[in-house]
Write an enzyme that holds these catalytic residues in place. Sequence first.
Site, PDB file in Angstrom:
ATOM      1  N   LYS A 105      54.342  47.775  -8.027  1.00 45.88           N
ATOM      2  CA  LYS A 105      53.811  46.388  -7.554  1.00 45.88           C
ATOM      3  C   LYS A 105      54.965  45.495  -7.277  1.00 45.88           C
ATOM      4  CE  LYS A 105      52.515  42.802 -10.064  1.00 45.88           C
ATOM      5  NZ  LYS A 105      53.280  41.676  -9.473  1.00 45.88           N
ATOM      6  N   ASP A 106      55.983  45.440  -7.915  1.00 41.21           N
ATOM      7  CA  ASP A 106      57.159  44.864  -7.495  1.00 41.21           C
ATOM      8  C   ASP A 106      58.108  45.879  -6.851  1.00 41.21           C
ATOM      9  OD1 ASP A 106      56.704  42.154  -9.124  1.00 41.21           O
ATOM     10  OD2 ASP A 106      56.849  43.921 -10.950  1.00 41.21           O
ATOM     11  N   VAL A 140      48.671  49.414 -11.073  1.00 37.64           N
ATOM     12  CA  VAL A 140      47.394  49.114 -11.903  1.00 37.64           C
ATOM     13  C   VAL A 140      46.512  48.141 -11.333  1.00 37.64           C
ATOM     14  CG1 VAL A 140      46.282  49.249 -13.985  1.00 37.64           C
ATOM     15  CG2 VAL A 140      48.397  50.492 -13.712  1.00 37.64           C
ATOM     16  N   ARG A 195      50.998  36.842 -14.459  1.00 34.79           N
ATOM     17  CA  ARG A 195      50.629  35.612 -13.580  1.00 34.79           C
ATOM     18  C   ARG A 195      49.100  35.449 -13.377  1.00 34.79           C
ATOM     19  NH1 ARG A 195      56.211  36.153 -12.137  1.00 34.79           N
ATOM     20  NH2 ARG A 195      57.441  34.363 -12.738  1.00 34.79           N
ATOM     21  N   GLY A 204      57.306  49.406 -12.439  1.00 33.10           N
ATOM     22  CA  GLY A 204      55.981  49.071 -11.408  1.00 33.10           C
ATOM     23  C   GLY A 204      56.164  48.972 -10.071  1.00 33.10           C
ATOM     24  N   HIS A 264      51.879  47.528 -17.629  1.00 34.16           N
ATOM     25  CA  HIS A 264      52.941  47.919 -18.512  1.00 34.16           C
ATOM     26  C   HIS A 264      52.674  48.918 -19.039  1.00 34.16           C
ATOM     27  CE1 HIS A 264      53.437  43.121 -18.259  1.00 34.16           C
ATOM     28  NE2 HIS A 264      54.541  43.810 -17.621  1.00 34.16           N
ATOM     29  N   GLN A 269      61.624  44.998  -5.995  1.00 35.71           N
ATOM     30  CA  GLN A 269      62.550  44.985  -7.163  1.00 35.71           C
ATOM     31  C   GLN A 269      63.101  46.276  -7.504  1.00 35.71           C
ATOM     32  OE1 GLN A 269      61.714  42.617 -11.187  1.00 35.71           O
ATOM     33  NE2 GLN A 269      60.864  44.585 -11.532  1.00 35.71           N
ATOM     34  N   GLY A 323      57.166  40.935 -21.279  1.00 33.83           N
ATOM     35  CA  GLY A 323      56.158  40.937 -22.395  1.00 33.83           C
ATOM     36  C   GLY A 323      54.806  40.389 -21.934  1.00 33.83           C
ATOM     37  N   ASN A 324      53.977  39.892 -22.527  1.00 36.69           N
ATOM     38  CA  ASN A 324      52.659  39.562 -22.227  1.00 36.69           C
ATOM     39  C   ASN A 324      52.074  40.830 -21.547  1.00 36.69           C
ATOM     40  OD1 ASN A 324      50.639  37.645 -19.842  1.00 36.69           O
ATOM     41  ND2 ASN A 324      50.414  37.699 -21.810  1.00 36.69           N
TER      42      ASN A 324
END
Length: 285
Positions: free
Chosen positions: A151-152, A178, A189, A149, A37, A155, A31-32
């Site tokens: 970026k991680d 992005v 964050r 994504g 996303h 992961q 979320g957020n």
Amino acid sequence: MKIVEQVQELRSTLSEYRQAGLSVGFVPTMGNLHAGHLALVDAAHEKCDKVVVSIFVNPMQFAADEDFDTYPITPAEDEKALIEHNTALLYRPQRQDIFLSDLSKQTRVEVPELSEILCGLSRPHFFSGVATVVNTLFNRVQPDIAYFGKKDYQQFLVIRKMIKDLAMNLKVVGIETVRLNNGLAMSSRNNYLSGQEINQAAGLYRVLQHVARICQNNSHTYNEIEGLGIRELKEIGFAIDYLSIRRQSDLRTPERTDQNLIVLAAVWLGKTRLIDNLEFSLASS
């Protein structure tokens, strides 16, 4: 957009999609939601008939001293954004729906080696928590393609290896990071950062770019280049978790014959932990 919380309703809706011969793309999130996303949602639309998004703030991936209790939760804004991006189904399970027993007694998924380096050294709980819950979500949604994504990046590789090792019948796709106009990677964050810190945090990506350029010039050892990058990050005001040059394929330490590399970093700016990476290639010798 349909919103469901119970697994029975989720499966019933997905069964309707399957019976109609429709493919399903899946975007698991906490979320957020931000533009990063939503880029995953848009990518899923390109290949799949129906796009399913999950929102679940996963307590298993947070340590006791981390920000689970303060993690930003924005349900109304998330729903609006997903509707605007033509999401078919939002799956929003409650904690008791995901964890059928106490966390200390919950079955866990472990992905060895990849989970034990880089972020896994300072957050040894993290990747097991991610893999366990993503595995549960995969079992429930049973997507054709899942989107994450890059970026991680670590992961993403952990999830990709889990899928391969457990012979899951789905494809995983990584989507490019992005960024804000100043280069800072989009992250939930970032909400913790002040305006001044947002500008300061953009220096992380500039250092990664500099590190990649030096590697491509082939004038220093990787250890020397990492040391240079760490010094630059400290000069900007970051506290360092790590900065490391690795192979893209498996995050192992590269040999000089390896061409497809990635520089990854995790830093602290005040109380906020930031991660980022940059993939790059060396010219063939």
